[in-house]
Design an enzyme around this catalytic site. Structure first.
Site, PDB file in Angstrom:
ATOM      1  N   GLY A   1       0.816  -1.318   0.033  1.00 44.10           N
ATOM      2  CA  GLY A   1      -0.298   0.056  -0.016  1.00 44.10           C
ATOM      3  C   GLY A   1       0.839   1.262   0.084  1.00 44.10           C
ATOM      4  O   GLY A   1       0.639   2.300   0.805  1.00 44.10           O
TER       5      GLY A   1
ATOM      6  N   TYR B   1     -13.183  -3.132  11.868  1.00 43.82           N
ATOM      7  CA  TYR B   1     -11.778  -2.689  11.649  1.00 43.82           C
ATOM      8  C   TYR B   1     -10.881  -2.777  12.846  1.00 43.82           C
ATOM      9  O   TYR B   1      -9.790  -3.502  12.780  1.00 43.82           O
ATOM     10  CB  TYR B   1     -11.809  -1.196  11.517  1.00 43.82           C
ATOM     11  CG  TYR B   1     -10.326  -0.452  11.054  1.00 43.82           C
ATOM     12  CD1 TYR B   1      -9.644  -0.349  10.081  1.00 43.82           C
ATOM     13  CD2 TYR B   1      -9.937   0.396  12.371  1.00 43.82           C
ATOM     14  CE1 TYR B   1      -8.681   0.195   9.834  1.00 43.82           C
ATOM     15  CE2 TYR B   1      -8.695   1.050  11.987  1.00 43.82           C
ATOM     16  CZ  TYR B   1      -8.046   0.950  10.937  1.00 43.82           C
ATOM     17  OH  TYR B   1      -6.861   1.666  10.718  1.00 43.82           O
TER      18      TYR B   1
ATOM     19  N   LYS C   1      -7.444  -5.014  13.652  1.00 46.75           N
ATOM     20  CA  LYS C   1      -6.484  -4.391  14.116  1.00 46.75           C
ATOM     21  C   LYS C   1      -5.702  -5.180  15.573  1.00 46.75           C
ATOM     22  O   LYS C   1      -4.734  -5.264  15.801  1.00 46.75           O
ATOM     23  CB  LYS C   1      -6.330  -2.956  14.344  1.00 46.75           C
ATOM     24  CG  LYS C   1      -6.516  -2.340  12.804  1.00 46.75           C
ATOM     25  CD  LYS C   1      -5.304  -2.336  11.798  1.00 46.75           C
ATOM     26  CE  LYS C   1      -5.501  -1.690  10.628  1.00 46.75           C
ATOM     27  NZ  LYS C   1      -4.305  -1.962   9.742  1.00 46.75           N
TER      28      LYS C   1
HETATM   29  P1  NAD Z   1      -4.915   4.899   2.657  1.00 43.73           P
HETATM   30  O1  NAD Z   1      -6.418   4.610   2.397  1.00 43.73           O
HETATM   31  O2  NAD Z   1      -4.719   6.537   2.504  1.00 43.73           O
HETATM   32  O3  NAD Z   1      -3.989   4.056   1.879  1.00 43.73           O
HETATM   33  C1  NAD Z   1      -4.196   2.714   2.116  1.00 43.73           C
HETATM   34  C2  NAD Z   1      -3.024   2.224   0.897  1.00 43.73           C
HETATM   35  O4  NAD Z   1      -3.118   0.782   1.101  1.00 43.73           O
HETATM   36  C3  NAD Z   1      -3.352   2.660  -0.402  1.00 43.73           C
HETATM   37  O5  NAD Z   1      -2.190   2.710  -1.218  1.00 43.73           O
HETATM   38  C4  NAD Z   1      -4.106   1.392  -1.057  1.00 43.73           C
HETATM   39  O6  NAD Z   1      -3.884   1.251  -2.471  1.00 43.73           O
HETATM   40  C5  NAD Z   1      -3.571   0.277  -0.386  1.00 43.73           C
HETATM   41  N1  NAD Z   1      -4.482  -1.053  -0.318  1.00 43.73           N
HETATM   42  C6  NAD Z   1      -5.597  -0.957   0.191  1.00 43.73           C
HETATM   43  N2  NAD Z   1      -6.053  -2.268  -0.147  1.00 43.73           N
HETATM   44  C7  NAD Z   1      -5.044  -3.073  -0.850  1.00 43.73           C
HETATM   45  C8  NAD Z   1      -4.886  -4.067  -1.237  1.00 43.73           C
HETATM   46  N3  NAD Z   1      -6.078  -5.205  -1.208  1.00 43.73           N
HETATM   47  N4  NAD Z   1      -3.818  -4.599  -1.860  1.00 43.73           N
HETATM   48  C9  NAD Z   1      -2.820  -3.598  -1.992  1.00 43.73           C
HETATM   49  N5  NAD Z   1      -2.804  -2.527  -1.703  1.00 43.73           N
HETATM   50  C10 NAD Z   1      -4.027  -2.043  -0.897  1.00 43.73           C
HETATM   51  O7  NAD Z   1      -4.654   4.664   4.124  1.00 43.73           O
HETATM   52  P2  NAD Z   1      -3.577   5.094   5.334  1.00 43.73           P
HETATM   53  O8  NAD Z   1      -4.194   6.101   5.879  1.00 43.73           O
HETATM   54  O9  NAD Z   1      -2.293   5.590   4.618  1.00 43.73           O
HETATM   55  O10 NAD Z   1      -3.417   3.949   6.148  1.00 43.73           O
HETATM   56  C11 NAD Z   1      -2.234   2.987   6.108  1.00 43.73           C
HETATM   57  C12 NAD Z   1      -2.359   1.904   7.116  1.00 43.73           C
HETATM   58  O11 NAD Z   1      -2.537   2.847   8.426  1.00 43.73           O
HETATM   59  C13 NAD Z   1      -3.708   1.153   7.057  1.00 43.73           C
HETATM   60  O12 NAD Z   1      -3.126  -0.063   7.351  1.00 43.73           O
HETATM   61  C14 NAD Z   1      -4.378   1.656   8.130  1.00 43.73           C
HETATM   62  O13 NAD Z   1      -5.375   0.952   8.768  1.00 43.73           O
HETATM   63  C15 NAD Z   1      -3.476   2.302   9.122  1.00 43.73           C
HETATM   64  N6  NAD Z   1      -4.161   3.407   9.933  1.00 43.73           N
HETATM   65  C16 NAD Z   1      -4.491   4.282   9.453  1.00 43.73           C
HETATM   66  C17 NAD Z   1      -4.977   5.452  10.324  1.00 43.73           C
HETATM   67  C18 NAD Z   1      -5.408   6.934   9.714  1.00 43.73           C
HETATM   68  O14 NAD Z   1      -5.994   7.632  10.558  1.00 43.73           O
HETATM   69  N7  NAD Z   1      -5.056   7.286   8.501  1.00 43.73           N
HETATM   70  C19 NAD Z   1      -4.999   5.151  11.593  1.00 43.73           C
HETATM   71  C20 NAD Z   1      -4.646   3.987  11.966  1.00 43.73           C
HETATM   72  C21 NAD Z   1      -4.149   3.010  11.380  1.00 43.73           C
END
Ligand code: NAD
Length: 253
Positions: free
Chosen positions: A17, A160, A164
């Site tokens: 991702g 979710y 996690k």
């Molecule tokens: P985002 O939605 O901006 O980006 C997610 C990325 O994952 C994208 O590049 C997407 O293409 C990729 N992705 C999703 N499904 C996929 C798949 N099946 N195969 C390959 N790639 C895939 O999300 P983010 O905010 O950058 O989050 C990244 C990580 O951090 C995630 O695991 C998310 O759960 C975690 N997270 C985010 C937050 C937040 O507030 N943004 C908080 C806690 C945890």
């Protein structure tokens, strides 16, 4: 920002991702320290190209591969390709993840399955494909992106949160399983980070969420990337099985 003494220069990283949000910041941070970074992305080829171009403009090396982490066969083939071209994977960052928030009664099967298949199934698929190569080198680092939701209850986040919480447990089990092979396994658990994923939550909640964050602001993708970098670097040589929160104190409110 580079830290020439991090021990990362010349090593190979695989980030899932990596085309946007936290994953992109991680790719840029690691490539900035001289790592050769391969990242998987799902659909957005233009965003992936932007990430590669940004890394190249800063003098680094990154390559994006369109690989859906829920597709075990595609993941296996892509990991073999990385091994054929680079010979090793020193660091795996399991970052790809999705949300499908809703109250439990309103969640349909597809919302539940998609979140568990991506956030948990995807981590199994990629880790299982990469670990044998780390074991053969008797070295490696794995950093999983968890969330504050893995420990702190949140309305509308049962799917979710379950995914996690599973990642926190998976991290500890893998830390035990892989320690004798000199592989460390840790988690970074972000709070609310300013990316596309959290946009709906931030818009809906307005000031309510920032009031409950001790440091009174949302996190930036770079805040999370620094923590991933730390756990990947030689400064974290003696840390395994940990969950490092990057949440501005959100979990305590
Ligand atoms: P985002 O939605 O901006 O980006 C997610 C990325 O994952 C994208 O590049 C997407 O293409 C990729 N992705 C999703 N499904 C996929 C798949 N099946 N195969 C390959 N790639 C895939 O999300 P983010 O905010 O950058 O989050 C990244 C990580 O951090 C995630 O695991 C998310 O759960 C975690 N997270 C985010 C937050 C937040 O507030 N943004 C908080 C806690 C945890």
């Amino acid at each position: 920002m580079t830290s020439p003494d991090s021990g990362l220069a010349g090593k190979v990283a695989l980030v899932t991702g990596g085309s946007r949000g936290i994953g992109r910041a991680v790719v840029e941070r690691l490539a900035g320290d001289g790592m050769d970074v391969v990242f998987f992305y799902r659909g957005n080829g233009a965003a992936a190209q932007e990430t590669v171009a940004a890394v190249a403009a800063a003098g680094g090396k990154a390559e994006g591969l369109p690989v859906d982490v829920t597709d075990a066969a595609a993941v296996g083939a892509a990991v073999e390709k990385v091994i054929e071209s680079r010979g090793r994977i020193d660091l795996l960052v399991n970052n790809a993840g999705i949300v499908r928030d809703n109250l439990l009664a309103m969640l349909d099967d597809a919302d539940i399955r998609a979140v568990l298949d991506t956030n948990v199934g995807g981590v199994f698929n990629v880790t299982r494909a990469v670990v044998p190569h780390m074991i053969s080198k008797r070295s490696g680092r794995i950093v999983n992106l968890s969330s504050v939701a893995g420990e702190k209850g949140g309305r509308g986040q049962s799917n979710y949160a379950a995914s996690k919480g599973a990642i926190n447990a998976f991290t500890k089990a893998m830390a035990v399983e892989l320690a004798s092979r000199k592989i460390t396994v840790n988690c970074v658990a972000p709070g609310v980070i300013d990316t596309e994923m959290s946009q709906a939550v931030r818009e809906l909640a307005g000031d309510e969420v920032t009031k409950r964050i001790l440091l009174k602001r949302y996190g930036r993708a770079e805040d999370v990337a620094h923590a991933v970098w730390f756990l990947a670097s030689r400064y974290a040589d003696y840390i395994t099985g940990e969950v490092l929160h990057v949440d501005g104190g959100f979990k305590m409110e």
